[in-house]
Design a protein around this motif. Structure first.
Motif, mmCIF file in Angstrom:
data_model
loop_
_atom_site.group_PDB
_atom_site.id
_atom_site.type_symbol
_atom_site.label_atom_id
_atom_site.label_comp_id
_atom_site.label_asym_id
_atom_site.label_seq_id
_atom_site.Cartn_x
_atom_site.Cartn_y
_atom_site.Cartn_z
ATOM 1 N N UNK A 68 0.413 -0.832 0.004
ATOM 2 C CA UNK A 68 0.126 -0.044 -0.320
ATOM 3 C C UNK A 68 0.912 1.236 0.134
ATOM 4 N N UNK A 69 1.851 1.159 -0.099
ATOM 5 C CA UNK A 69 2.792 2.281 0.699
ATOM 6 C C UNK A 69 3.741 2.486 -0.616
ATOM 7 N N UNK A 70 3.319 1.696 -1.591
ATOM 8 C CA UNK A 70 3.873 1.689 -2.993
ATOM 9 C C UNK A 70 4.009 2.598 -4.459
ATOM 10 N N UNK A 71 4.397 3.322 -4.782
ATOM 11 C CA UNK A 71 3.226 3.823 -6.523
ATOM 12 C C UNK A 71 4.191 3.148 -7.648
ATOM 13 N N UNK A 72 3.701 4.358 -8.966
ATOM 14 C CA UNK A 72 3.359 3.555 -9.660
ATOM 15 C C UNK A 72 4.529 3.519 -10.206
ATOM 16 N N UNK A 73 5.694 4.252 -9.813
ATOM 17 C CA UNK A 73 7.761 4.258 -10.139
ATOM 18 C C UNK A 73 7.716 3.233 -9.419
ATOM 19 N N UNK A 74 7.409 2.591 -8.306
ATOM 20 C CA UNK A 74 8.120 1.719 -8.237
ATOM 21 C C UNK A 74 7.832 0.194 -8.126
ATOM 22 N N UNK A 75 9.129 -0.599 -8.408
ATOM 23 C CA UNK A 75 9.440 -1.967 -8.677
ATOM 24 C C UNK A 75 9.386 -3.456 -7.140
ATOM 25 N N UNK A 76 8.323 -4.008 -7.438
ATOM 26 C CA UNK A 76 8.349 -5.159 -6.942
ATOM 27 C C UNK A 76 7.663 -6.523 -6.734
ATOM 28 N N UNK A 77 9.024 -7.235 -5.874
ATOM 29 C CA UNK A 77 8.652 -9.048 -6.771
ATOM 30 C C UNK A 77 8.486 -9.252 -5.258
ATOM 31 N N UNK A 78 7.879 -10.583 -5.338
ATOM 32 C CA UNK A 78 7.465 -11.563 -3.841
ATOM 33 C C UNK A 78 8.206 -12.775 -4.569
ATOM 34 N N UNK A 79 8.518 -13.198 -3.543
ATOM 35 C CA UNK A 79 8.952 -14.491 -3.439
ATOM 36 C C UNK A 79 8.593 -15.624 -2.568
#
Length: 263
Positions: A251-262
């Motif tokens: 919820x704290x991430x913006x449209x310019x952030x990249x995330x991956x879940x392992x």
């Protein structure tokens, strides 16, 4: 195929006619058609005029944002100076403010509660007929932030200088809607002032620091990898807590952030 297409087209036309209100529009047009006149206009001149109006409108928006920004910078500078000059303790002991949850609330003796003085609210068509106060802003705080915390009081006191800026912006450009200021300590100054209602559990979950506009302004782009343990030891409450934690991070991430879940 032709029969199917004809049947489908007929049904589609029936639905569009029913829900688009096209027949009503045609009737209204017929009613006023005798009074209508066709006027030839210069297309280029019309586009030019529209462009100038758009430019003027957008310029007013930019000027409004800039005025709030410059005043907010001044607020921050004053806040730093007050801390350096040891005015912090004095300010937060001498100052009260309009808490958006407590405004107009009274105790059993019919006295206004602390931080809940009389705050005139009137319906305003420009704000979807919500009850608002266009002469003043008020302060919203999430439930997990103490409303008399010294950091909150000092920040709210300094941000009082934004009130005349909000009002002036609205008077100069009535097309403006909400204006607001979000603080790193958690308070949210909103203009025009409104009555903020908690949810059915009495909780105010809104926190301006979790909003996309605040996060983008306060942080740089991030690359995040979240590693989740999904072994047998994580069953039950542990996995529930892990999922909630991950959701909060996302919820704290913006449209310019990249995330991956392992997992």
């Amino acid at each position: 195929v032709k029969s199917w297409a004809d049947a489908f087209g007929g049904e589609l036309y029936s639905i569009v006619t029913k829900y688009s209100g096209s027949l009503l529009l045609q009737k209204k047009y017929k009613d006023v058609e005798p009074t209508l006149k066709i006027k030839e206009v210069d297309g280029l001149e019309l586009v030019k005029k529209f462009s100038e109006q758009m430019e003027s409108m957008l310029r007013r928006k930019v000027e409004a944002v800039e005025s709030v920004f410059f005043q907010a910078v001044l607020v921050i500078v004053c806040l730093i100076l007050s801390c350096c000059l040891s005015l912090f303790h004095y300010l937060h002991q001498q100052f009260d403010y309009y808490n958006s949850v407590l405004i107009n609330e009274k105790d059993e003796n019919d006295n206004y509660v602390e931080l809940g003085d009389e705050f005139i609210l009137e319906p305003n068509e420009h704000f979807n007929n919500l009850l608002v106060n266009t002469t003043y802003s008020d302060i919203q705080l999430p439930t997990n932030v103490y409303n008399k915390d010294p950091d909150i009081l000092n920040g709210v006191y300094m941000s009082e200088a934004l009130n005349p800026i909000f009002v002036d912006n609205f008077e100069r450009d009535p097309t403006l809607t909400w204006q607001y200021f979000g603080s790193s300590t958690g308070f949210f100054r909103l203009y025009p002032g409104i009555k903020w209602l908690p949810d059915e559990n009495g909780v105010i979950s809104f926190d301006c620091r979790n909003r996309g506009w605040y996060i983008q302004a306060a942080t740089s782009p991030k690359d995040i990898v979240i590693v989740v343990d999904v072994s047998g030891s994580m069953k039950g409450l542990r996995m529930t807590i892990a999922k909630h934690t991950i959701t909060t991070i996302l919820d704290t991430l913006g449209e310019n952030d990249f995330v991956n879940i392992i997992a």
